[in-house]
Write a protein that holds these residues in place. Structure first.
Motif, PDB file in Angstrom:
ATOM      1  N   ILE A  49      57.848  86.206  29.552  1.00 22.80           N
ATOM      2  CA  ILE A  49      57.187  84.999  29.313  1.00 22.80           C
ATOM      3  C   ILE A  49      57.979  84.058  29.748  1.00 22.80           C
ATOM      4  N   GLU A  50      59.260  83.955  29.634  1.00 24.08           N
ATOM      5  CA  GLU A  50      60.373  83.116  30.155  1.00 24.08           C
ATOM      6  C   GLU A  50      60.457  83.236  31.506  1.00 24.08           C
ATOM      7  N   GLN A  51      60.275  84.418  32.179  1.00 22.59           N
ATOM      8  CA  GLN A  51      60.270  84.439  33.520  1.00 22.59           C
ATOM      9  C   GLN A  51      59.055  83.704  34.199  1.00 22.59           C
ATOM     10  N   TYR A  52      58.006  84.036  33.684  1.00 23.58           N
ATOM     11  CA  TYR A  52      56.567  83.218  34.094  1.00 23.58           C
ATOM     12  C   TYR A  52      56.691  81.646  34.006  1.00 23.58           C
ATOM     13  N   ASN A  53      57.160  81.153  33.019  1.00 23.59           N
ATOM     14  CA  ASN A  53      57.352  79.746  33.023  1.00 23.59           C
ATOM     15  C   ASN A  53      58.543  79.277  33.787  1.00 23.59           C
ATOM     16  N   LYS A  54      59.445  79.979  34.124  1.00 24.18           N
ATOM     17  CA  LYS A  54      60.448  79.598  35.110  1.00 24.18           C
ATOM     18  C   LYS A  54      59.744  79.398  36.536  1.00 24.18           C
ATOM     19  N   GLU A  55      59.080  80.556  36.796  1.00 24.15           N
ATOM     20  CA  GLU A  55      58.302  80.336  38.055  1.00 24.15           C
ATOM     21  C   GLU A  55      57.432  79.163  38.174  1.00 24.15           C
ATOM     22  N   GLN A  56      56.685  79.288  37.119  1.00 23.86           N
ATOM     23  CA  GLN A  56      55.624  77.907  37.153  1.00 23.86           C
ATOM     24  C   GLN A  56      56.387  76.473  37.112  1.00 23.86           C
ATOM     25  N   THR A  57      57.513  76.197  36.464  1.00 27.71           N
ATOM     26  CA  THR A  57      58.423  75.294  36.635  1.00 27.71           C
ATOM     27  C   THR A  57      58.828  74.933  37.992  1.00 27.71           C
ATOM     28  N   LEU A  58      59.350  75.960  38.902  1.00 22.35           N
ATOM     29  CA  LEU A  58      59.988  75.870  40.040  1.00 22.35           C
ATOM     30  C   LEU A  58      58.610  75.632  41.334  1.00 22.35           C
ATOM     31  N   GLU A  59      57.366  76.042  40.972  1.00 22.66           N
ATOM     32  CA  GLU A  59      56.226  75.927  41.643  1.00 22.66           C
ATOM     33  C   GLU A  59      55.862  74.536  41.784  1.00 22.66           C
ATOM     34  N   LYS A  60      55.787  74.013  40.572  1.00 25.97           N
ATOM     35  CA  LYS A  60      55.529  72.426  40.136  1.00 25.97           C
ATOM     36  C   LYS A  60      56.552  71.563  40.888  1.00 25.97           C
ATOM     37  N   ASP A  61      57.598  71.952  41.117  1.00 28.61           N
ATOM     38  CA  ASP A  61      58.563  71.160  41.750  1.00 28.61           C
ATOM     39  C   ASP A  61      58.629  71.262  43.294  1.00 28.61           C
ATOM     40  N   ILE A  62      58.150  72.408  43.857  1.00 28.34           N
ATOM     41  CA  ILE A  62      58.153  72.681  45.210  1.00 28.34           C
ATOM     42  C   ILE A  62      56.946  72.233  45.680  1.00 28.34           C
ATOM     43  N   ILE A  63      55.708  72.456  45.205  1.00 29.96           N
ATOM     44  CA  ILE A  63      54.587  72.075  45.713  1.00 29.96           C
ATOM     45  C   ILE A  63      53.880  71.148  44.931  1.00 29.96           C
ATOM     46  N   PRO A  64      54.013  69.935  45.202  1.00 28.07           N
ATOM     47  CA  PRO A  64      53.412  68.777  44.422  1.00 28.07           C
ATOM     48  C   PRO A  64      51.854  68.860  44.554  1.00 28.07           C
ATOM     49  N   PRO A  65      51.051  68.414  43.426  1.00 26.75           N
ATOM     50  CA  PRO A  65      49.729  68.565  43.411  1.00 26.75           C
ATOM     51  C   PRO A  65      48.953  67.757  44.546  1.00 26.75           C
ATOM     52  N   PHE A  66      47.838  68.197  45.116  1.00 24.22           N
ATOM     53  CA  PHE A  66      47.238  67.172  46.313  1.00 24.22           C
ATOM     54  C   PHE A  66      46.515  66.180  45.689  1.00 24.22           C
ATOM     55  N   ASP A  67      46.895  65.013  46.198  1.00 23.50           N
ATOM     56  CA  ASP A  67      46.038  63.760  45.561  1.00 23.50           C
ATOM     57  C   ASP A  67      45.311  63.293  46.711  1.00 23.50           C
ATOM     58  N   MET A  68      43.917  63.312  46.471  1.00 26.36           N
ATOM     59  CA  MET A  68      42.824  62.726  47.611  1.00 26.36           C
ATOM     60  C   MET A  68      42.906  61.377  47.784  1.00 26.36           C
ATOM     61  N   ASP A  69      43.489  60.555  46.553  1.00 27.67           N
ATOM     62  CA  ASP A  69      43.672  59.167  46.683  1.00 27.67           C
ATOM     63  C   ASP A  69      44.800  58.603  47.480  1.00 27.67           C
ATOM     64  N   SER A  70      45.791  59.576  47.744  1.00 24.83           N
ATOM     65  CA  SER A  70      47.039  59.278  48.554  1.00 24.83           C
ATOM     66  C   SER A  70      46.875  59.250  49.913  1.00 24.83           C
ATOM     67  N   ILE A  71      45.717  59.708  50.523  1.00 24.01           N
ATOM     68  CA  ILE A  71      45.280  59.860  51.826  1.00 24.01           C
ATOM     69  C   ILE A  71      45.144  58.430  52.594  1.00 24.01           C
ATOM     70  N   ASP A  72      45.672  58.345  53.487  1.00 25.36           N
ATOM     71  CA  ASP A  72      45.420  57.050  54.431  1.00 25.36           C
ATOM     72  C   ASP A  72      44.126  57.299  55.125  1.00 25.36           C
ATOM     73  N   LYS A  73      43.046  56.520  54.802  1.00 28.23           N
ATOM     74  CA  LYS A  73      41.653  56.642  54.999  1.00 28.23           C
ATOM     75  C   LYS A  73      41.403  55.565  56.127  1.00 28.23           C
ATOM     76  N   SER A  74      42.327  54.894  56.395  1.00 26.79           N
ATOM     77  CA  SER A  74      42.144  53.780  57.125  1.00 26.79           C
ATOM     78  C   SER A  74      41.709  53.910  58.764  1.00 26.79           C
ATOM     79  N   TYR A  75      42.008  55.087  59.055  1.00 26.96           N
ATOM     80  CA  TYR A  75      41.660  55.449  60.444  1.00 26.96           C
ATOM     81  C   TYR A  75      40.356  56.328  60.744  1.00 26.96           C
TER      82      TYR A  75
END
Length: 93
Positions: A49-75
């Motif tokens: 259980i601890e190993q799974y939680n460690k991996e999830q924490t690392l994954e969140k730190d390495i791969i940020p969630p994709f945010d559609m609102d942050s995309i520059d749509k001006s072009y």
């Protein structure tokens, strides 16, 4: 020469069960805190259980969630898709 570590079959099985339970149910490391058993099975599940939680924490730190609102749509021009229909390369035969 590589050093190989032997892991007890029962420990590995319990570790994997703990890992899968954490994955499926979202358990945290302290979920089995009050349980003490005479063998290493519960400790192996806690470790999984601890190993799974460690991996999830690392994954969140390495791969940020994709945010559609942050995309520059001006072009991007989506005004009229037929506007550029006939534009492109000419082929003279």
């Amino acid at each position: 020469m590589e050093e190989q570590t032997k892991v007890d079959k029962d420990y590995l099985e319990s570790f994997n069960q703990g890992y899968e339970v954490a994955k499926e149910l979202g358990l945290k490391s302290d979920a089995l805190e009050g349980i003490n058993a005479g063998n290493n099975r519960i400790q192996a599940m806690k470790d999984g259980i601890e190993q799974y939680n460690k991996e999830q924490t690392l994954e969140k730190d390495i791969i940020p969630p994709f945010d559609m609102d942050s995309i520059d749509k001006s072009y991007i021009d989506i005004s009229d898709p037929k506007k550029d229909k006939d534009k492109g390369m000419d082929m003279d035969l």
